[in-house]
Design a protein around this motif. Sequence first.
Motif, short mmCIF file in Angstrom:
data_model
loop_
_atom_site.label_atom_id
_atom_site.label_comp_id
_atom_site.label_asym_id
_atom_site.label_seq_id
_atom_site.Cartn_x
_atom_site.Cartn_y
_atom_site.Cartn_z
N ILE A 559 0.83 -1.20 0.00
CA ILE A 559 0.00 0.00 0.00
C ILE A 559 0.87 1.26 0.00
O ILE A 559 0.61 2.21 -0.75
N VAL A 560 1.91 1.28 0.83
CA VAL A 560 2.79 2.45 0.89
C VAL A 560 3.47 2.68 -0.46
O VAL A 560 3.56 3.82 -0.95
N LEU A 561 3.96 1.62 -1.08
CA LEU A 561 4.64 1.77 -2.37
C LEU A 561 3.68 2.24 -3.45
O LEU A 561 4.04 3.06 -4.30
N ASN A 562 2.44 1.74 -3.41
CA ASN A 562 1.46 2.20 -4.39
C ASN A 562 1.14 3.68 -4.19
O ASN A 562 1.00 4.44 -5.15
N LEU A 563 1.01 4.09 -2.94
CA LEU A 563 0.75 5.51 -2.67
C LEU A 563 1.90 6.38 -3.16
O LEU A 563 1.68 7.49 -3.66
N LEU A 564 3.12 5.89 -3.03
CA LEU A 564 4.28 6.63 -3.52
C LEU A 564 4.21 6.84 -5.02
O LEU A 564 4.47 7.93 -5.53
N SER A 565 3.88 5.78 -5.75
CA SER A 565 3.83 5.90 -7.21
C SER A 565 2.69 6.81 -7.64
O SER A 565 2.83 7.59 -8.60
N VAL A 566 1.56 6.76 -6.95
CA VAL A 566 0.44 7.65 -7.27
C VAL A 566 0.83 9.10 -6.98
O VAL A 566 0.58 10.00 -7.79
N ALA A 567 1.47 9.35 -5.83
CA ALA A 567 1.90 10.71 -5.50
C ALA A 567 2.90 11.24 -6.51
O ALA A 567 2.86 12.42 -6.90
N GLY A 592 -2.10 25.62 -16.86
CA GLY A 592 -3.24 26.04 -16.05
C GLY A 592 -3.27 25.26 -14.77
O GLY A 592 -2.28 25.20 -14.04
N ALA A 593 -4.38 24.60 -14.50
CA ALA A 593 -4.53 23.81 -13.28
C ALA A 593 -4.94 22.40 -13.65
O ALA A 593 -5.18 22.07 -14.81
N ILE A 594 -5.02 21.54 -12.64
CA ILE A 594 -5.45 20.15 -12.84
C ILE A 594 -6.97 20.11 -12.73
O ILE A 594 -7.55 20.68 -11.81
N VAL A 595 -7.61 19.43 -13.66
CA VAL A 595 -9.06 19.31 -13.63
C VAL A 595 -9.47 18.61 -12.33
O VAL A 595 -8.91 17.58 -11.95
N ASN A 596 -10.46 19.17 -11.64
CA ASN A 596 -10.71 18.81 -10.24
C ASN A 596 -11.13 17.36 -10.00
O ASN A 596 -10.96 16.84 -8.90
N TRP A 597 -11.68 16.66 -11.01
CA TRP A 597 -12.11 15.28 -10.78
C TRP A 597 -11.01 14.27 -11.06
O TRP A 597 -11.13 13.09 -10.71
N ILE A 598 -9.91 14.72 -11.67
CA ILE A 598 -8.88 13.78 -12.11
C ILE A 598 -8.07 13.17 -10.97
O ILE A 598 -7.81 11.95 -10.99
N PRO A 599 -7.64 13.91 -9.94
CA PRO A 599 -6.84 13.27 -8.88
C PRO A 599 -7.55 12.09 -8.22
O PRO A 599 -6.95 11.03 -8.02
N LEU A 600 -8.83 12.25 -7.88
CA LEU A 600 -9.57 11.14 -7.26
C LEU A 600 -9.71 9.98 -8.24
O LEU A 600 -9.52 8.81 -7.88
N PHE A 601 -10.05 10.30 -9.47
CA PHE A 601 -10.19 9.26 -10.50
C PHE A 601 -8.89 8.49 -10.68
O PHE A 601 -8.87 7.25 -10.72
N LEU A 602 -7.78 9.22 -10.77
CA LEU A 602 -6.48 8.56 -10.97
C LEU A 602 -6.10 7.70 -9.77
O LEU A 602 -5.55 6.61 -9.93
N PHE A 603 -6.37 8.19 -8.57
CA PHE A 603 -6.05 7.40 -7.38
C PHE A 603 -6.74 6.05 -7.43
O PHE A 603 -6.12 5.00 -7.21
N VAL A 604 -8.02 6.07 -7.70
CA VAL A 604 -8.79 4.83 -7.70
C VAL A 604 -8.30 3.88 -8.79
O VAL A 604 -8.06 2.69 -8.56
N VAL A 605 -8.13 4.40 -10.00
CA VAL A 605 -7.70 3.56 -11.12
C VAL A 605 -6.28 3.05 -10.91
O VAL A 605 -6.00 1.85 -11.07
N LEU A 606 -5.38 3.95 -10.54
CA LEU A 606 -3.98 3.55 -10.38
C LEU A 606 -3.79 2.58 -9.22
O LEU A 606 -2.98 1.65 -9.31
#
Length: 743
Positions: A559-567, A592-606
């Motif tokens: 879990i820690v290693l996965n969180l590192l790669s996502v971060a 510009g900025a990061i689209v607001n729904w993408i970080p949560l989406f990427l976390f779940v998928v990744l």
Amino acid sequence: MDVSGNLAGRVGRWSARHRRTAVLGWLAFVALALLVGRLVPQGELTPAEQSVGAPAQARQILDARGWEEPASEMVLVQRAPGVDEAAATAALTDVVETLRRTPEATDVVSPLDGAPLLSADGRSALVTFDVTGDREDAGERIPAIAGALAAVADRHEGVRVEQFGDTSADLALDETLDADFRRAELLSIPITLVVLLVTFGAVVAALVPLVFALTAFLAALGLLSLTSQVWHVDQTAQIVMLLIGLAVGVDYSLFYLKREREERARGAGPVDALDVAAATSGRSVLVSGITVVVAMAGMFLTGFSVFTGVASATILVVAVSVLGSLTVLPATMASLGDRVEKGRIPFLRRRDAGPGRFWPAVLGAVLRRPLVAALTAGAALVALAVPALAMDLRSEGVEDLPQDLAVIQTYDRITEAFPGGPAPAQVVVEAPDVTAPEVQAAIADLRARALATGQANEPIGVETDDAGTVAVVSVPLVGDGEEQASRDALATLADDVVPATVGALDGVRAVVSGSTAYSVAFDELMAERTPWVFGFVLVLAFGLLLVSFRSVTVAVTAIVLNLLSVAAAYGAMVLVFQEGVGGSLIGLDSTGAIVNWIPLFLFVVLFGLSMDYHVFILSRIREGHDRGLPTRTAVAQGITSSAGVVTSAAVIMVFVFLTFVTLSMTSMKQIGLGLAVAVLLDATVVRAVLLPAVMRLLGAANWYLPRWLRRLPQLRHQPVPGAAVPAPHTAGEESPALAGTRD
């Protein structure tokens, strides 16, 4: 491994022995799913379901009252510098007369009628009109209107005559985006096939994973018609289905096929090789698939219908891929036997027998100096993740769309001349009679107070339904709709102006909607629900890994290693899309900025996808441990034996995700880059350096399980009788990759 005690092994063994039944059953399943997809229309998201907060309440009011919103369009008439006002007036008159003669246009309003549709500098004018007929098929009538306006533009040199509206913009965007996605699909399949050909060196072996992944996707797409009756979906869900379906389908079959080929290369017979593949890779596929499903299920906690639709579609395609991996894959491999090597490509050597030289060399260096390797790799990932602390989020807007489209350029010009005009805030007023004098007076007061704040602009328009129960007041706000000035203006309108005017009347309900209101409501929803989603995914993933590997340490480490790669992936996105590092390489027009729904989406998928590699590698390491190998030997053998297939799977995923970087929308570029970077880091830095270094440092502590948890189900990794499994090293022997690693 004892196949009798392993679900994946038992299913795979049965399928291999009943290959005809398994293959025909799969084909019948795919055909039936496709038939269902044709007979049952997909349940599509409604506008109300795609809204949140106050905009959702406004939509519900309008839907309940039977509000039929027409397809509204506008025409910008703008004279160039040096062109006199008379020429602009002539062009404006021509536009109005042409629209009124055009059967497809109605309710034409212009400054010639006294409407406040002139810009502050006097160079620009707007003409608004509605498209006749239903909004749903308004796109069919837009070309006739556009042709008539183009003729007007040709008659007036030096004056812009340009059309913009939701319908005309959707037509232009759909054409561009459809071409984008077709290109992505056409690129991803050949790229996948090429990597598979290089991996296996044979045409038949390369086609098996690709055909399997495509049939699994088609079956899931057909079944989506059923699940979408409960969880409605939009086009995004199908795009994600293809993206994830192709990735996991190819990965799962790669794991299976490579393990079977590996066992055959070691001298195992066809039956024994399939038994080992079913009981080892099959089990890894099952655990990995469940992990992806668990991760995607976290999106149901968002309370956002678009996310629940994506989650249901992704869970469906992963579940179908797992089912096929455990059934039709072993049956297909049993049917093909050694004919899977047909179509061998010259100059491509067989790669089934071993990992080659590169990964054992890297692993040998890591295991000789595990502390140095762990600190170096960990520091690199943390350094890449640091920019994520400055991540700026915003709603998806016009700036995310292809900037070279004429309709987008027209939008920008309208916004500059009439701030807030193309996307105003909307005050939905519901009352027994909105035409009553007191309600009309309150609406007039609302208009006056909004303008008096200096945070609203003309033209403020009012539309009323035929029954006189609903009125919609359009209020253009200052700013671009996303910046803080627009949000402050929205707060003033919703918290001060509306409550003091229409909101103060008894029996009247007033709700503020619009794109800015939607952005604010969505941000608030994500801030509230994101911690719950993260907690849900992490806790369930920990529990699944704990049961699968009977080790608290392994579960926590993964879990820690996965969180590192996502971060780290988040940090890379910030560097590219906010700081502009390398942006020109991916066709990024501006930062510009990061689209607001993408970080949560990427976390779940990744988090789900990265478990593919961890589960597969950890399963190989656990096999060695359960055979009695020392931890460092088990780590060396597990990683080197899985290096080839993990590398191939990662290369396929990275290239498939990078095809989305070629798309025109910035949000798709961000998704593609984030996924590609995370998978690349996970398959190289994490898998080849950080994981073995950490496990080498932990030693026997890797397998720590408290006494009170020892009642967990026990899944042993023992060799199948008759299979060609390497014998355990005796005391004093070293794995080749471990030679010279003693401290």
